[in-house]
Motif scaffolding. Sequence first.
Motif, PDB file in Angstrom:
ATOM      1  N   TYR A  69      32.919 -45.208 -10.991  1.00 31.26           N
ATOM      2  CA  TYR A  69      32.763 -44.732 -12.379  1.00 31.26           C
ATOM      3  C   TYR A  69      34.108 -44.797 -13.070  1.00 31.26           C
ATOM      4  O   TYR A  69      35.148 -44.599 -12.452  1.00 31.26           O
ATOM      5  CB  TYR A  69      32.240 -43.292 -12.381  1.00 31.26           C
ATOM      6  CG  TYR A  69      30.912 -43.192 -11.664  1.00 31.26           C
ATOM      7  CD1 TYR A  69      29.728 -43.513 -12.325  1.00 31.26           C
ATOM      8  CD2 TYR A  69      30.848 -42.793 -10.339  1.00 31.26           C
ATOM      9  CE1 TYR A  69      28.510 -43.454 -11.665  1.00 31.26           C
ATOM     10  CE2 TYR A  69      29.636 -42.726  -9.666  1.00 31.26           C
ATOM     11  CZ  TYR A  69      28.469 -43.059 -10.332  1.00 31.26           C
ATOM     12  OH  TYR A  69      27.264 -43.015  -9.688  1.00 31.26           O
ATOM     13  N   ASP A  70      34.086 -45.067 -14.373  1.00 36.46           N
ATOM     14  CA  ASP A  70      35.362 -45.110 -15.100  1.00 36.46           C
ATOM     15  C   ASP A  70      35.723 -43.712 -15.610  1.00 36.46           C
ATOM     16  O   ASP A  70      35.044 -42.726 -15.305  1.00 36.46           O
ATOM     17  CB  ASP A  70      35.293 -46.137 -16.243  1.00 36.46           C
ATOM     18  CG  ASP A  70      34.264 -45.747 -17.295  1.00 36.46           C
ATOM     19  OD1 ASP A  70      33.689 -44.644 -17.180  1.00 36.46           O
ATOM     20  OD2 ASP A  70      34.034 -46.542 -18.223  1.00 36.46           O
ATOM     21  N   TYR A  71      36.775 -43.605 -16.442  1.00 33.25           N
ATOM     22  CA  TYR A  71      37.263 -42.280 -16.856  1.00 33.25           C
ATOM     23  C   TYR A  71      36.228 -41.542 -17.703  1.00 33.25           C
ATOM     24  O   TYR A  71      36.307 -40.332 -17.870  1.00 33.25           O
ATOM     25  CB  TYR A  71      38.591 -42.435 -17.641  1.00 33.25           C
ATOM     26  CG  TYR A  71      38.418 -43.082 -18.991  1.00 33.25           C
ATOM     27  CD1 TYR A  71      38.371 -42.308 -20.146  1.00 33.25           C
ATOM     28  CD2 TYR A  71      38.312 -44.470 -19.114  1.00 33.25           C
ATOM     29  CE1 TYR A  71      38.203 -42.896 -21.372  1.00 33.25           C
ATOM     30  CE2 TYR A  71      38.154 -45.054 -20.339  1.00 33.25           C
ATOM     31  CZ  TYR A  71      38.093 -44.268 -21.471  1.00 33.25           C
ATOM     32  OH  TYR A  71      37.923 -44.852 -22.698  1.00 33.25           O
ATOM     33  N   GLN A  72      35.232 -42.244 -18.220  1.00 32.15           N
ATOM     34  CA  GLN A  72      34.207 -41.558 -19.001  1.00 32.15           C
ATOM     35  C   GLN A  72      32.964 -41.285 -18.162  1.00 32.15           C
ATOM     36  O   GLN A  72      31.950 -40.848 -18.697  1.00 32.15           O
ATOM     37  CB  GLN A  72      33.805 -42.425 -20.206  1.00 32.15           C
ATOM     38  CG  GLN A  72      34.860 -42.430 -21.294  1.00 32.15           C
ATOM     39  CD  GLN A  72      34.356 -43.132 -22.543  1.00 32.15           C
ATOM     40  OE1 GLN A  72      33.449 -43.945 -22.453  1.00 32.15           O
ATOM     41  NE2 GLN A  72      34.929 -42.818 -23.687  1.00 32.15           N
ATOM     42  N   GLY A  73      33.062 -41.622 -16.866  1.00 31.14           N
ATOM     43  CA  GLY A  73      31.916 -41.392 -15.990  1.00 31.14           C
ATOM     44  C   GLY A  73      30.836 -42.446 -16.115  1.00 31.14           C
ATOM     45  O   GLY A  73      29.686 -42.218 -15.753  1.00 31.14           O
ATOM     46  N   ARG A  74      31.205 -43.622 -16.656  1.00 33.56           N
ATOM     47  CA  ARG A  74      30.198 -44.683 -16.765  1.00 33.56           C
ATOM     48  C   ARG A  74      30.295 -45.613 -15.556  1.00 33.56           C
ATOM     49  O   ARG A  74      31.398 -45.938 -15.104  1.00 33.56           O
ATOM     50  CB  ARG A  74      30.439 -45.493 -18.043  1.00 33.56           C
ATOM     51  CG  ARG A  74      30.387 -44.639 -19.300  1.00 33.56           C
ATOM     52  CD  ARG A  74      30.753 -45.438 -20.526  1.00 33.56           C
ATOM     53  NE  ARG A  74      32.085 -46.045 -20.424  1.00 33.56           N
ATOM     54  CZ  ARG A  74      32.722 -46.566 -21.463  1.00 33.56           C
ATOM     55  NH1 ARG A  74      32.166 -46.557 -22.656  1.00 33.56           N
ATOM     56  NH2 ARG A  74      33.908 -47.105 -21.309  1.00 33.56           N
ATOM     57  N   SER A  75      29.139 -46.061 -15.062  1.00 34.93           N
ATOM     58  CA  SER A  75      29.159 -46.975 -13.900  1.00 34.93           C
ATOM     59  C   SER A  75      29.286 -48.409 -14.412  1.00 34.93           C
ATOM     60  O   SER A  75      29.325 -48.659 -15.612  1.00 34.93           O
ATOM     61  CB  SER A  75      27.867 -46.849 -13.115  1.00 34.93           C
ATOM     62  OG  SER A  75      26.812 -47.484 -13.811  1.00 34.93           O
ATOM     63  N   ASP A  78      36.778 -47.679  -8.019  1.00 33.01           N
ATOM     64  CA  ASP A  78      36.041 -46.532  -8.578  1.00 33.01           C
ATOM     65  C   ASP A  78      34.668 -46.993  -9.027  1.00 33.01           C
ATOM     66  O   ASP A  78      34.545 -47.983  -9.751  1.00 33.01           O
ATOM     67  CB  ASP A  78      36.785 -45.961  -9.803  1.00 33.01           C
ATOM     68  CG  ASP A  78      38.248 -45.719  -9.488  1.00 33.01           C
ATOM     69  OD1 ASP A  78      38.493 -45.116  -8.422  1.00 33.01           O
ATOM     70  OD2 ASP A  78      39.123 -46.140 -10.284  1.00 33.01           O
TER      71      ASP A  78
END
Length: 531
Positions: A199-205, A197
Amino acid sequence: KYITWWHLIFGLLQEDVETGTHLDPSLKEVNYNPTYETMFAPEFGPVNPFKSQQMAAPRNMLSGYAEPAHVNDFMFEQQRRTFSTFGYALDPSVDTTQVSSSSYIGAVEEAEKNKGLTVFEAGPKKAEKRKKVKGGDASEIDSFLGPWAKYQDEKGVAKPSEDEQKELDDIIAKRQKKGRNEDESPAEEKTILHVKDAYDYQGRSYLHIPQDVGINLRSADIPEKCYLPKKQLHVWTGHTKGVSAIRLFPASGHLLLSCSMDCKIKLWEVYNDRRCLRTFIGHSKAVRDICFNNSGTQFLSAAYDRYLKLWDSETGQCISRFTNRKVPYCVKFNPDEDKQNLFVAGMSDKKIVQWDIRSGEVVQEYDRHLGAVNTITFVDENRRFVSTSDDKSLRVWEWDIPVDFKYIAEPSMHSMPAVTLSPNGKWLACQSMDNQILIFGAQNRFRLNKKKIFKGHMVAGYACQVDFSPDMSYVVSGDADGKLNIWDWKTTKLYHRIKAHDKVCISALWHPHETSKVITCGWDGQIKLWD
């Protein structure tokens, strides 16, 4: 009767055994007057069986018997030179008043062919001079040719014959083909994301600075005290050829960017799983240097395919390309926050070229070096930069002023292909090609600090990157044997040496937030983490 018998025997004996003194035939000097008989008596004793014919022959010098012959110096020199040039000379033992073929020694046929010519005599007559067109009268201004007259047999136009024309056409065709190859468009840019992925679950790259690694990567504080790294913690593998440079993500250092001779650039995690995050493919030849911008969102790469490319660190997309048809050896963003659209690159044609990213235009050229430019380092709150070059000099420039205001070159100086600014901004560490690291002041005078010279490693021929520990207590550098060398800054003693790589260890970086983590890379294609 009895007495006569005895006399007879005695007489015979007298005849056989020659009495009196004998002269050694090799004597050159006698201290008395010998009689004629003594002088010319036959030699006694057996013949020496081991003498060669040359040794047995009568000799009056080492190499044989030289007949006394008076030859005038000039004649001797003339014959000697003639012999060494043409291979024949007059035989000095033959009466030379009637010269015949028997009076020559050496190449007799040559002598006959040249009619016994010596070096000092002129050869066959030269051909007649070319005739010029008669030039009229000097008083006639229009028709007078004078010394400018043409030769009578002069051709006005030189036209190649058919065969020559064919050859020329071939050469031209080949050249055009060659040219086409070089001008090929830049290689297609691709990128590969190696993690599941983006991005992680918070939408951070992956550019997001992690907060679960045991130390605060966001703080500006440096470690209180640093220690020597002892053991290998991790090896990042993935490059198929030597790694040429590594750079840590600005400020936090949680990501590592590496460029390699396999034409690829890779981004790695420094913490947690230490995975390879992304590969940037877009150069057709080895990548020489890389440089992040201040925020780490973009970086520049410089490669031997003569292109400089600007990449997006997060998406992997190539934003723009720059080239001036020369090989860039080093590239640096201007570190000022308000000048993040400008970067400089040191070129193989002795220039430092400054580009503007927004327009893609060259906005300044610093053209004073006498050799290819190897490094560019910003100093003095980024108002100035220092460049080193193959011309063995160090030049200091004001930003945007294309004349160096300081030029440092000593006869004893060597080329310095790797330069690093210390964390406190006071010193420049320069890897010198005479196997030592020189320290120059980076603030105003740029004086060589004679007390701080770090040596004991072998780097001649390699641009091994130097680095400082964040608390300024150690200096680290790779070397040509693949060793990681660590010196004490205060005493300049070589404290520690680790065999880090099989081939050259080209770069060593000390992590800015860690007390003892050093990252090295080498020409064996590996990047290693030491602690």
